[in-house]
Design a protein around this motif. Structure first.
Motif, PDB file in Angstrom:
ATOM      1  N   ALA A 197      -6.655   5.199  -8.476  1.00  0.00           N
ATOM      2  CA  ALA A 197      -7.922   4.973  -7.657  1.00  0.00           C
ATOM      3  C   ALA A 197      -8.639   3.839  -7.637  1.00  0.00           C
ATOM      4  CB  ALA A 197      -8.745   6.258  -7.939  1.00  0.00           C
ATOM      5  N   MET A 246       1.011  -1.076  -0.044  1.00  0.00           N
ATOM      6  CA  MET A 246      -0.121  -0.060  -0.148  1.00  0.00           C
ATOM      7  C   MET A 246       0.866   1.394  -0.063  1.00  0.00           C
ATOM      8  SD  MET A 246      -3.172  -0.310  -0.262  1.00  0.00           S
ATOM      9  CE  MET A 246      -4.400   1.029  -0.356  1.00  0.00           C
ATOM     10  N   GLU A 301       1.074  14.451  -2.332  1.00  0.00           N
ATOM     11  CA  GLU A 301       0.358  13.505  -2.831  1.00  0.00           C
ATOM     12  C   GLU A 301      -0.287  12.303  -1.668  1.00  0.00           C
ATOM     13  OE1 GLU A 301       3.390  13.913  -4.673  1.00  0.00           O
ATOM     14  OE2 GLU A 301       2.081  15.210  -6.226  1.00  0.00           O
ATOM     15  N   PHE A 323      -6.861   1.455  -5.380  1.00  0.00           N
ATOM     16  CA  PHE A 323      -7.476   1.569  -4.054  1.00  0.00           C
ATOM     17  C   PHE A 323      -8.773   0.984  -3.942  1.00  0.00           C
ATOM     18  CE2 PHE A 323      -4.696   5.710  -3.940  1.00  0.00           C
ATOM     19  CZ  PHE A 323      -3.718   5.177  -3.820  1.00  0.00           C
ATOM     20  N   TRP A 328       2.064   3.083  -3.585  1.00  0.00           N
ATOM     21  CA  TRP A 328       0.968   3.805  -4.183  1.00  0.00           C
ATOM     22  C   TRP A 328       0.650   4.924  -3.592  1.00  0.00           C
ATOM     23  CZ3 TRP A 328      -0.726  -1.884  -4.195  1.00  0.00           C
ATOM     24  CH2 TRP A 328      -0.382  -2.541  -5.443  1.00  0.00           C
ATOM     25  N   LEU A 329       0.591   5.171  -2.150  1.00  0.00           N
ATOM     26  CA  LEU A 329       0.449   6.056  -1.491  1.00  0.00           C
ATOM     27  C   LEU A 329       1.280   7.581  -1.847  1.00  0.00           C
ATOM     28  CD1 LEU A 329      -0.595   4.966   1.946  1.00  0.00           C
ATOM     29  CD2 LEU A 329      -2.162   6.025   0.345  1.00  0.00           C
ATOM     30  N   ASP A 330       2.493   6.974  -2.347  1.00  0.00           N
ATOM     31  CA  ASP A 330       3.569   8.122  -2.419  1.00  0.00           C
ATOM     32  C   ASP A 330       3.203   8.441  -3.946  1.00  0.00           C
ATOM     33  OD1 ASP A 330       4.570   8.301   0.047  1.00  0.00           O
ATOM     34  OD2 ASP A 330       5.893   6.693  -0.237  1.00  0.00           O
ATOM     35  N   GLU A 331       2.726   8.022  -4.543  1.00  0.00           N
ATOM     36  CA  GLU A 331       2.534   8.434  -6.280  1.00  0.00           C
ATOM     37  C   GLU A 331       1.549   9.255  -6.288  1.00  0.00           C
ATOM     38  OE1 GLU A 331       1.973   5.096  -8.679  1.00  0.00           O
ATOM     39  OE2 GLU A 331       3.657   3.903  -7.570  1.00  0.00           O
ATOM     40  N   THR A 332       1.537  10.114  -7.591  1.00  0.00           N
ATOM     41  CA  THR A 332       0.385  11.046  -7.913  1.00  0.00           C
ATOM     42  C   THR A 332      -0.746  10.448  -8.143  1.00  0.00           C
ATOM     43  OG1 THR A 332       2.227  12.084  -8.970  1.00  0.00           O
ATOM     44  CG2 THR A 332       0.219  13.179  -9.215  1.00  0.00           C
ATOM     45  N   LEU A 333      -2.021  10.952  -7.778  1.00  0.00           N
ATOM     46  CA  LEU A 333      -3.288  10.098  -7.860  1.00  0.00           C
ATOM     47  C   LEU A 333      -3.660  10.349  -9.522  1.00  0.00           C
ATOM     48  CD1 LEU A 333      -5.457   9.010  -6.083  1.00  0.00           C
ATOM     49  CD2 LEU A 333      -6.709  11.094  -6.487  1.00  0.00           C
ATOM     50  N   ASN A 366      -4.420   9.402   0.958  1.00  0.00           N
ATOM     51  CA  ASN A 366      -5.109   8.820   2.086  1.00  0.00           C
ATOM     52  C   ASN A 366      -6.485   9.447   2.209  1.00  0.00           C
ATOM     53  OD1 ASN A 366      -3.005   7.406   3.356  1.00  0.00           O
ATOM     54  ND2 ASN A 366      -1.776   9.470   3.924  1.00  0.00           N
ATOM     55  N   ALA A 416      -5.587   3.483   4.832  1.00  0.00           N
ATOM     56  CA  ALA A 416      -5.419   5.332   4.700  1.00  0.00           C
ATOM     57  C   ALA A 416      -4.400   5.464   6.186  1.00  0.00           C
ATOM     58  CB  ALA A 416      -6.797   5.971   4.812  1.00  0.00           C
TER      59      ALA A 416
END
Lengths: 337, 123
Positions: A14, A1, B2, A17, A4-9, B7, A113
């Motif tokens: 999405a 997880m 980001e 997630f 992916w959290l550090d990448e740009t959305l 989150n 999250a």
């Protein structure tokens, strides 16, 4: 997880997630199905009965059959009921129960999250379910449902205060509301986990949590012998199922939260046991708490309604506040120095 | 940055999933379940008797008092949480301040206790 959290959305991220969310939803539904089976089986054994053993091998498909039965039951809404609120209540109870699971970490790397107000988010959202129960009780336009709903609201708000204050001690020791950091900062030996330094907070938290779950010995909202079924007396079919589902999703959430806050999360009880992966330790502790809740139900009688409120306000709340100041003095005298 | 947005996207996804499940399950259920309403089925349940009077009866004022006390102590927790997070960086002064604040609320609790708000003598 974490990666992916550090990448740009992006839409792709999405979607990932979303799929993770769906996987967790499937796991939670599976947990609920087999927690109900396990509860019936365990209580059966404790009372020298056999428990469900007819549907499928060892009765393993009993709950699946129950869910299917609920799905094809006719859905009746009483003529006098407030239709819109009546339909809204089960969904409103369920949404926060699932939404709180977003902040619970399972291991160092496996979490959803990772927000800094994680614990506050949990506490704030779980409070919404109380409103759903009052709405369900009120909109049914039934005396039993109304009494059950009001009792439930009074009980849940009374025990929410000690529940919320009892975790303040943990927050002070960690200096963060982020559940992942709280889990991470507990030591490698089991006596360094929060439940021993915070023993008052831990006991208050467990008692208040059982009460928040409306489980025995605090199952007054559903007191079958006096209120028939409490706030969901008029509900049938899948709407009723959503109230039950909410209850068991909260069992999952509280068991996971207790593990993270007090029982060291994914840490092994001793450093030389580190070769076992963290997730196994998490699941072991989690299962112990779930078993403890079922055990309570087989052991304890229901407490009286006049004892219930007195216990919450006169015993648990002062103890929870005392715990905050003991922790504060301890940190002041020995840690800050 | 980001990470922060991601989150909260996850939180939003969980809420959406939470809403989707009841909607989908109840819609699918509507196609599967029978629907033969009649007048008797739609009456209010009262242990098999004819329902008497209104369902939304007047109830004890004590519930309101508990709600009032809940609001007071919930506000206390709103102050306690940020205080607890920052406690290790702050001095002895904040401990004294919080002790004064909490003792004021405790006086309120003792007052309610003496006024027998917390004793439950009827439903």
């Amino acid at each position: 997880m974490g990666t992916w959290l550090d990448e740009t959305l992006t839409w792709g991220n999405a979607l990932i997630f979303f799929l993770w969310g769906v996987i967790l939803l499937a796991i939670v539904l599976g947990f609920v199905t087999y927690a109900i089976y396990f509860e019936r089986k365990v209580i059966g054994w404790m009372q020298l009965r056999i428990g469900p053993n007819r549907v499928g091998p060892l009765g393993l498909l009993q709950t699946v059959a129950d869910i299917l039965k609920l799905l094809i039951k006719e859905d009746t809404i009483p003529r006098k009921a407030d239709r819109m609120l009546f339909i809204l209540a089960p969904a409103l109870a369920y949404v926060p129960a699932f939404a709180v699971l977003a902040v619970i970490p399972y291991t160092q790397d496996l979490y959803f999250a990772d927000i800094n107000v994680g614990l506050l988010y949990y506490v704030a959202l779980s409070g919404i379910s109380t409103i759903a129960i009052v709405i369900g009780g009120w909109s049914s336009n039934n005396k039993y449902a109304l009494l059950g709903g009001m009792r439930s609201a009074a009980q849940m708000i009374s025990y929410e205060v000690p529940l919320v204050i009892s975790v303040v001690g943990v927050v002070m020791m960690t200096g963060s509301l982020n559940l992942r950091i709280i889990g991470e900062q507990q030591g490698n030996w089991f006596w360094e986990w929060n439940f021993l330094p915070q023993i008052i907070g831990f006991v208050v938290f467990i008692i208040a949590a059982v009460s928040e779950l409306n489980r025995t010995p605090f199952d007054l909202p559903e007191a079958e012998s006096e209120l028939v079924a409490g706030y969901h007396v008029e509900y049938s079919g899948f709407r009723f199922a959503f109230f039950m589902l909410t209850e068991y999703v909260y069992v999952y959430a509280i068991a996971a939260l207790t593990t993270v806050l007090f029982l060291g999360g994914w840490h092994a009880p001793a450093p030389f046991l580190d070769f076992v992966p963290g997730i196994i330790w998490f699941l072991l502790k989690f299962s112990c708490i779930v078993f403890f809740l079922f055990w309570l139900r087989a052991t304890m009688p229901r407490i009286r309604v006049d004892q219930l409120m007195g216990f919450g306000w006169k015993v648990l709340l002062p103890l929870a506040i005392l715990n905050v100041f003991i922790t504060a003095l301890y940190l002041e005298l020995f840690i800050k120095g | 940055m980001e990470k922060y947005i991601n989150n909260y996207v996850i939180v939003a996804i969980f809420i959406v999933l939470g809403i989707l499940l009841p909607v989908v399950a109840l819609t699918v259920g509507r196609m599967l379940r029978p629907n033969k309403p009649n007048e008797e089925k739609k009456t209010t349940y009262e242990s098999g008797n004819e329902p008497v009077g209104e369902g939304q009866v007047r109830f004890n004022v004590r519930y309101y008092l508990f709600a009032l006390m809940f609001v007071i102590f919930d506000i206390e927790t709103v102050f306690l949480y940020p205080w607890a997070v920052a406690y290790n960086q702050l001095g002895l002064f904040v401990l004294v301040e919080m002790a004064i604040f909490v003792s004021l609320l405790l006086i309120g609790l003792i007052y309610a206790w003496k006024k027998k708000v917390l004793t439950w003598n009827s439903i």
